[in-house]
Scaffold this active site. Structure first.
Site: not given
Ligand code: NAD
Length: 249
Positions: A63, A154
């Site tokens: 991305v 973050y």
């Molecule tokens: P996750 O780590 O399970 O999944 C994230 C995905 O993003 C992975 O498949 C990874 O390979 C992909 N990724 C990483 N870098 C990338 C790049 N440069 N280009 C394309 N893909 C890339 O994370 P998640 O928990 O499913 O989080 C998803 C979103 O939700 C994120 O933006 C995270 O910050 C946000 N979020 C998550 C939580 C939580 O508690 N899990 C809480 C608040 C916000």
């Protein structure tokens, strides 16, 4: 036969190879959307796409790379038609107190979480104009609303996502494109499967969550589904908090 809530819509979901992105891809395909799932984790991404069925494809996308964005949008249009939904979900986290937080880690998080969202929104606008309407959903976090200790990069990136969402919502409303941010609390995904030394950060957040538990990815995906569908037709520039009450104190 009952029509799906996203029938005839074309969606790009970044970070779809795991966690919340996978739950979003499954919900979208169940509701009749054609989905381009994009990630850097190619093998896992291809498997998720296959398991969603014939109207879901996978494409490699870092991305943070504008050229890769342009290719993915073009590929999506070629296979499915103009893009109507973008979920900017890909994200990473690096932990560590401010005093010893590595500059490299900070920059990496900004590249993916902040620049990635900027490039994603920028890259789909022309396609959404061709579609006649659009819905962009940007994944921020509770860390886009309040400070998250030990995660300064973050937190910076997620506050930026919240701000960029509002700029895009204002600029794109005349083109019938809505832009909203989603703010999950702690959700059970690989991102929160932390090493023992980082776990206390999450335990503290859990203790501050009135609901007394973590979210499951599907509970976040359901809000994203609502924002992607025409059910949220008057919602734009808004913050959708899904945190079990964590930030309401
Ligand atoms: P996750 O780590 O399970 O999944 C994230 C995905 O993003 C992975 O498949 C990874 O390979 C992909 N990724 C990483 N870098 C990338 C790049 N440069 N280009 C394309 N893909 C890339 O994370 P998640 O928990 O499913 O989080 C998803 C979103 O939700 C994120 O933006 C995270 O910050 C946000 N979020 C998550 C939580 C939580 O508690 N899990 C809480 C608040 C916000």
């Amino acid at each position: 036969m009952k029509r799906g809530r996203l029938e005839n819509k074309v969606a790009i979901v970044t970070g779809g190879a795991g966690g919340i992105g996978t739950a979003v891809a499954r919900a979208f395909s169940r509701e009749g959307a054609k989905v381009m799932l994009a990630d850097v984790a190619d093998q896992a991404g291809q498997e998720v796409a296959r398991s969603c069925g014939p109207d879901t494809r996978y494409s490699h996308l870092n991305v943070a790379d504008e050229n890769e964005w342009l290719e993915v949008v073009a590929e999506t249009e070629r296979h499915f038609g103009p893009v109507g939904i973008l979920v900017n979900n890909a994200g990473i986290v690096r932990h560590g107190p401010l005093e010893i937080h590595r500059e490299d880690d900070f920059r990496q998080v900004i590249e993916v979480n902040q620049i990635g969202v900027f490039l994603g929104m920028k890259s789909v606008v022309a396609s959404m104009k061709r579609a006649g309407s659009g819905s962009i959903i940007n994944l921020s976090s509770v860390a886009g609303l309040i400070g998250a200790a030990n995660a300064i990069g973050y937190t910076a990136s997620k506050f930026a996502v919240r701000g960029m969402t509002k700029v895009a919502a204002i600029e794109l409303a005349p083109a019938n494109i809505r832009v909203n941010s989603v703010h999950p609390g702690v959700t059970r995904t690989p991102l929160t499967d932390l090493s023992p030394e980082d776990r206390p950060v999450l335990e503290r957040m859990l203790a501050e969550t009135p609901a007394g538990r973590w979210a499951e990815p599907e509970e976040i995906a359901n809000i994203i589904l609502m924002l992607a569908s025409d059910e949220s037709s008057f919602a734009t520039g808004a913050e959708f908090v899904v945190d079990g009450g964590m930030t309401c104190r």
